[in-house]
Design a protein around this motif. Structure first.
Motif, PDB file in Angstrom:
ATOM      1  N   MET A  69      15.610  13.231  51.803  1.00 14.97           N
ATOM      2  CA  MET A  69      15.994  14.619  51.961  1.00 14.97           C
ATOM      3  C   MET A  69      17.199  14.779  52.891  1.00 14.97           C
ATOM      4  N   SER A  70      17.612  13.714  53.558  1.00 14.52           N
ATOM      5  CA  SER A  70      18.806  13.825  54.387  1.00 14.52           C
ATOM      6  C   SER A  70      20.081  13.567  53.592  1.00 14.52           C
ATOM      7  N   ALA A  71      19.951  13.277  52.305  1.00 17.83           N
ATOM      8  CA  ALA A  71      21.142  13.103  51.460  1.00 17.83           C
ATOM      9  C   ALA A  71      21.866  14.437  51.303  1.00 17.83           C
ATOM     10  N   ARG A  72      23.163  14.314  51.162  1.00 21.95           N
ATOM     11  CA  ARG A  72      23.954  15.537  51.038  1.00 21.95           C
ATOM     12  C   ARG A  72      24.150  15.863  49.564  1.00 21.95           C
ATOM     13  N   ALA A  73      23.809  17.096  49.245  1.00 19.29           N
ATOM     14  CA  ALA A  73      23.968  17.538  47.852  1.00 19.29           C
ATOM     15  C   ALA A  73      25.421  17.925  47.611  1.00 19.29           C
ATOM     16  N   ALA A  74      25.829  17.792  46.390  1.00 24.25           N
ATOM     17  CA  ALA A  74      27.205  18.161  46.046  1.00 24.25           C
ATOM     18  C   ALA A  74      27.355  19.672  46.158  1.00 24.25           C
ATOM     19  N   PRO A  75      28.437  20.159  46.828  1.00 25.70           N
ATOM     20  CA  PRO A  75      28.617  21.615  46.939  1.00 25.70           C
ATOM     21  C   PRO A  75      28.842  22.207  45.569  1.00 25.70           C
ATOM     22  N   GLY A 124      10.447  20.030  47.069  1.00 23.73           N
ATOM     23  CA  GLY A 124      11.132  18.757  47.282  1.00 23.73           C
ATOM     24  C   GLY A 124      11.783  18.269  46.015  1.00 23.73           C
ATOM     25  N   THR A 125      12.184  17.000  46.072  1.00 25.67           N
ATOM     26  CA  THR A 125      12.882  16.418  44.934  1.00 25.67           C
ATOM     27  C   THR A 125      11.947  15.723  43.968  1.00 25.67           C
ATOM     28  N   GLY A 126      10.773  15.351  44.461  1.00 27.76           N
ATOM     29  CA  GLY A 126       9.830  14.636  43.600  1.00 27.76           C
ATOM     30  C   GLY A 126      10.115  13.150  43.512  1.00 27.76           C
ATOM     31  N   LYS A 127      10.913  12.611  44.426  1.00 26.30           N
ATOM     32  CA  LYS A 127      11.168  11.163  44.441  1.00 26.30           C
ATOM     33  C   LYS A 127      10.061  10.528  45.291  1.00 26.30           C
ATOM     34  N   LEU A 144      19.756  17.903  51.271  1.00 28.60           N
ATOM     35  CA  LEU A 144      18.634  18.319  50.425  1.00 28.60           C
ATOM     36  C   LEU A 144      17.577  19.037  51.263  1.00 28.60           C
ATOM     37  N   MET A 145      17.480  18.660  52.531  1.00 28.78           N
ATOM     38  CA  MET A 145      16.513  19.305  53.416  1.00 28.78           C
ATOM     39  C   MET A 145      16.849  20.776  53.602  1.00 28.78           C
TER      40      MET A 145
END
Lengths: 294, 643
Positions: free
Chosen positions: B103-109, B203-206, B119-120
């Motif tokens: 969840m600390s990954a950065r989503a594409a703007p 969440g992302t479900g990963k 993602l958080m």
């Protein structure tokens, strides 16, 4: 801890004014307190009779000889020491209602023993079920009452009632007639009337004290019952309700009546005792009224 | 009208069970009573024997009905029967917030110009939206889920507190264990005592492991967080001393492409005295082509005896930077200094030169000094004026100056025993080996008798400080010089004298979470110790030849086994292994709850009172009072006649 005595001192003191009574006259020793129709060495004048050879000259009424010039002999009422025997039922049927009847029977037997011992009667106690138990002789006055309590306290219930065998053994053991007090529930499957009649016919005076618990006369249960005979172990299943209870009580009362008739017909006494009554109530009530004690 | 605590099915099952039990007890209690009586004489005349079939007949149906009705009322009270619609009752929801490392990954703007958000951040936003949608009377429990499920709040009606708890939620270092989180949610709802609401997963479900399935949750809602993030990261680094050359570190690095497109990345390793400071020197680099979902391994060799930090980096950096860099602390390569006082140094030179971790210095006895300077001293048939202050090995000392008293001097005796169950004698074996001449020692009770002849020990070790070993003969001057046991004996002696020098190291960098470490075949389970950075023990299990332990936070865990030490530098985040296959019936999106209806009315107090009154009435009418009542006339017939 020692078990409590079956009779306490306060109760025993109330019994000291009572006396065991019997109706028949028995040939016996001098020293009793019941009058007899037999003549003998007593204090009370009975009658005169003609002198016969061999009679005691000390008994001749010399005043009558001087007046009538005939020898008459004065006869006195004998006051015999009549043997009193007490049969206490210790069969399994007496264990019913948590041993209530057995306890009650021993209390009643102890109380009657005390009444007799106060008047210097000799009382022989037997426990019985299918045979006559060990004989215990109570004599020597009230001060010898302690062993009687020990004897009654040491009795253990057990066995199946067999009046016929018991009374046959009793009669063969005691040729001298006397007062026989039977304390029992009289529940013998083979019947107790004939043996008791046999005992009365043999010359013994009967005092029958029938003891029952309330459950014996009026069973408190309802519904389907699986019954087991305390003595024989026989079983039966019954449907019991109020109407059946009435029929049961009626049958019980009829049986008690038959025993009472037997006792009265034989010149004896009968008292039916419910364990719901106190021993004191029975002694000073029904037993006095039936002239068993006075 | 509805039941709060039980479903209708549960109520019916309970009532059926209770009714069956009551009926059985009723038939048992009321149908036939076993009694012991004084005689059966009067019973026979009173009643005909009953038939068996009547046993099952209910004698007092009213009593049974009253009892059943009372029990039904009590059960309804327990089930909390309420007047009103079920929807009007407040509900308890469980909000599961994904706080896994991913969840600390950065989503594409979305528009390419706004600053990237993690993602958080998106998950927090979705969670807040759900909280706003829930009716005010409902309560919500916030649960943070990564490898461990941690409730952040109780069932909380206060939305402000929930918002604060959501804002305080940060990504952890482990992957998501959704099965555990959903099980927890189900249990906590069952025990809450109020009507169960929804179980919401944000969440992302990963997932870290296998798919949890549905877990019997019909009230599950999934608020998906889009995670179209390309990531390529380090998975594991393994470092150990080369078997061929102890001065060389062998380094293995595993890299994985988690994305959906093929990537080319450069793996660069550097070594330095600190992680970020100056003095770093490159170790090597490799260019890796990584297909989507594939793992690639790279190996490096690096020679150094110094301690320092080995750093692995992946270039170029991606949206998830936590697994692009890993650092491992390498221990220094120490050596054992040995000073040999001997007039014949060539006798011992071969056995001491065999180990690269031993630096031997040979001196004549005339240069002897009791000050050892931290080195091991070997005295070859030499009686020093003062015993050495450090650890020492005495070889065939003169009888007058032996540190262990010499009992006798024997000649031509067979060697009979090695102490093979001790590390000093491990692996030693000789056959038909005879000693031409040897001193037999008078060993103290605590001394270890390493080698013995018939008349007593000829090799004695004395533990403690300093350590001491005395040999009653010179191995190189006896027939033992032809035996393999000679170098093994010296190897054992040196290892026993300085175990830290000969300890084997194996260093791994991995992700936090559950660690499975294979163990060597000769490692005994009883000798295992697992400790964390601060020396506190870490719980572990041994299954077969693998050791398992769990670390929920980044750090270093040391596994000590025999003479080996495995260091696990758990600094990499644990990433997902699979993706949740969301069940079809799972609700999605922010819901629109209906407006609450009128207040429901509790009835359980009145139901309980009515049930209790019914049981009391049954007892009074049909119970013991009635059955125990004795119907006796005041004066029995026989007594009336007697009086």
């Amino acid at each position: 801890m020692e078990p409590a005595p079956i009779l306490d001192r306060e109760f025993l003191e109330k019994l000291e004014r009572l006396t065991l009574r019997w109706q028949k006259s028995f040939a016996g020793l001098v020293g009793g307190h019941n009058q007899s129709r037999f003549a003998g060495a007593g204090q009370e004048f009975l009658d005169h009779r003609n002198f016969h050879h061999g009679d005691d000259l000390r008994a001749v009424n010399w005043r009558a000889y001087l007046r009538l010039e005939k020898l008459f002999l004065k006869m006195f009422q004998v006051e015999p020491r009549v043997p009193v025997r007490m049969l206490v039922d210790i069969s399994d049927s007496m264990k019913g209602a948590a041993g209530e009847k057995f306890y009650y029977a021993r209390r009643l037997a102890g109380a009657l023993c005390y009444v007799g011992m106060v008047r210097l009667d000799s009382i022989e106690i037997h426990g019985f079920s299918n045979r006559l138990g060990r004989r215990f002789l109570c004599t020597g006055g009230r001060h010898r009452f302690g062993p009687v309590l020990d004897c009654l306290g040491s009795m253990e219930p057990g066995g199946q009632t067999d009046f016929f065998a018991v009374l046959r053994e009793f009669i063969s053991s005691y040729s001298q007639r006397g007062l026989t007090i039977v304390i029992s529930d009289f529940l013998d499957d083979q019947g107790c009337q004939r043996p008791l009649q046999y005992l009365a016919d043999f010359g013994h005076e009967l005092m029958l004290l029938q003891i029952w618990s309330e459950a014996d006369r009026t069973p408190p249960w309802d519904g389907e019952l699986e019954l087991e005979d305390a003595e024989t172990g026989g079983q039966m299943k019954v449907q019991f309700d109020d109407s059946a209870r009435v029929r049961y009580t009626k049958a019980f009362d009829e049986y008690a009546d038959s025993i009472e008739r037997l006792a009265l017909r034989a010149g004896g006494r009968y008292v039916g005792v419910s364990t719901a009554q106190t021993v004191e109530e029975v002694l000073f009530g029904p037993l006095v009224r039936s002239r068993g004690v006075a | 009208m509805h039941l709060l605590n039980l479903t209708l099915g549960q109520f019916l099952v309970l009532f059926g069970s209770v009714s069956a039990l009551m009926l059985a007890l009723y038939l048992l209690d009321r149908s036939r009573r076993r009694q012991i009586v004084s005689t059966l004489r009067f019973w026979i005349s009173a009643e005909q024997p009953t038939v068996v079939a009547r046993r099952r007949r209910i004698q007092q149906p009213l009593s049974l009905l009253l009892q059943l009705a009372s029990m039904a009322l009590l059960l309804l009270a327990i089930a909390q029967l309420r007047l009103g619609m079920p929807a009007s009752a407040p509900r308890d929801h469980v909000l599961i917030l994904d706080t896994s490392a991913w969840m600390s990954a950065r989503a594409a703007p979305p528009n390419g110009r706004a600053p990237a958000r993690t993602l958080m951040d998106l998950a927090r936003e979705r969670a807040r939206a759900y909280v706003r949608a829930v009716p005010p009377r409902d309560r919500i429990m916030l649960v943070r889920a990564d490898a461990l499920t941690t409730p952040a709040t109780a069932f909380e009606p206060d939305r402000q507190r929930l918002a604060e708890a959501i804002a305080a939620s940060e990504p952890g270092a482990t992957a998501l264990n959704l099965e555990q989180a959903l099980s927890f949610a189900r249990q906590i709802q069952a025990h809450s005592g109020r009507r169960a609401g929804e179980v919401v997963f944000v969440g992302t479900g990963k997932l870290a492991d296998h798919d949890p399935g549905k877990l019997g949750l019909h009230n599950l809602r999934f608020l998906s967080v889009p995670d179209a993030v390309e990531n390529c990261g380090l998975r594991r680094i393994g470092v150990r001393r080369s078997v061929a050359d102890s001065g060389v570190w062998e380094i293995y690095v595993s890299v994985r492409n988690y994305g959906t497109a093929s990537r080319t990345a450069t793996l660069a390793l550097s070594f330095g005295p600190s992680t970020d400071g100056p003095g770093k020197s490159p170790v090597g680099s490799q260019r890796l082509v990584l297909p989507p979902g594939a793992d690639r391994e790279a190996s490096f060799a690096f020679r150094t005896r110094a301690a320092g930090f080995l750093q692995a980096q992946l270039f170029p950096r991606d949206a998830f930077t936590a697994d692009d860099r890993a650092v491992l602390q390498l221990p220094p390569q120490t050596e054992l200094r040995v000073t040999v006082y001997s007039l014949q140094p060539d006798l011992l030179r071969p056995v001491l030169a065999a180990s690269p971790q031993v630096a031997a210095t040979f001196r004549p006895p005339s240069e002897y000094s009791a000050q050892t300077g931290g080195s091991l001293v070997i005295l070859d048939r030499f009686h020093p004026p003062a015993p050495p202050l450090g650890d020492s090995i005495w070889i065939d000392p003169p009888a007058a100056g032996s540190p262990v008293p010499v009992r006798a001097r024997v000649t031509d005796v067979p060697f009979v025993h090695w102490l093979t169950d001790h590390p000093l004698g491990a692996g030693l074996r000789t056959k038909d080996f005879r000693l031409e001449s040897a001193s037999v020692f008078e060993a103290a009770p605590d001394d270890l008798k390493i080698g013995e002849v018939e008349s007593g020990p000829v090799i004695v070790a004395r533990p403690g400080k300093p350590k001491l070993v005395v040999l009653g003969f010179h191995p190189a001057l006896s027939t033992m010089r032809y035996e393999l046991s000679t170098p093994l004996l010296f190897a054992n002696l040196l290892r026993w004298m300085a175990p830290d020098v000969f300890r084997r190291w194996e260093l791994n960098t991995g992700s936090v979470g559950t660690v499975k470490a294979p163990l060597d075949a000769d490692v005994r389970s009883a000798s295992l110790r697992v400790v964390s950075d601060d020396g506190s023990p870490v719980p572990f299990t041994v299954r077969g030849r693998a050791l398992e332990f769990f670390s929920g936070t980044p750090g270093t865990v040391r596994v000590l086994a025999e003479d080996r030490e495995y260091v696990y530098s758990l600094t990499l985040p644990q990433l997902w292994e699979s993706k949740w296959d969301v069940p079809a019936e799972t609700r999605r999106g922010i819901p629109k709850f209906p407006a609450p209806l009128r207040e429901a009315t509790d009835l359980w107090q009145w139901l309980a009172l009515a049930g209790g009154a019914g049981l009391l009435a049954e007892w009074l009418l049909f119970g013991r009072l009635r059955r125990g009542r004795v119907r006796v006339s005041k004066r029995p017939l026989a007594m009336r006649k007697a009086s």
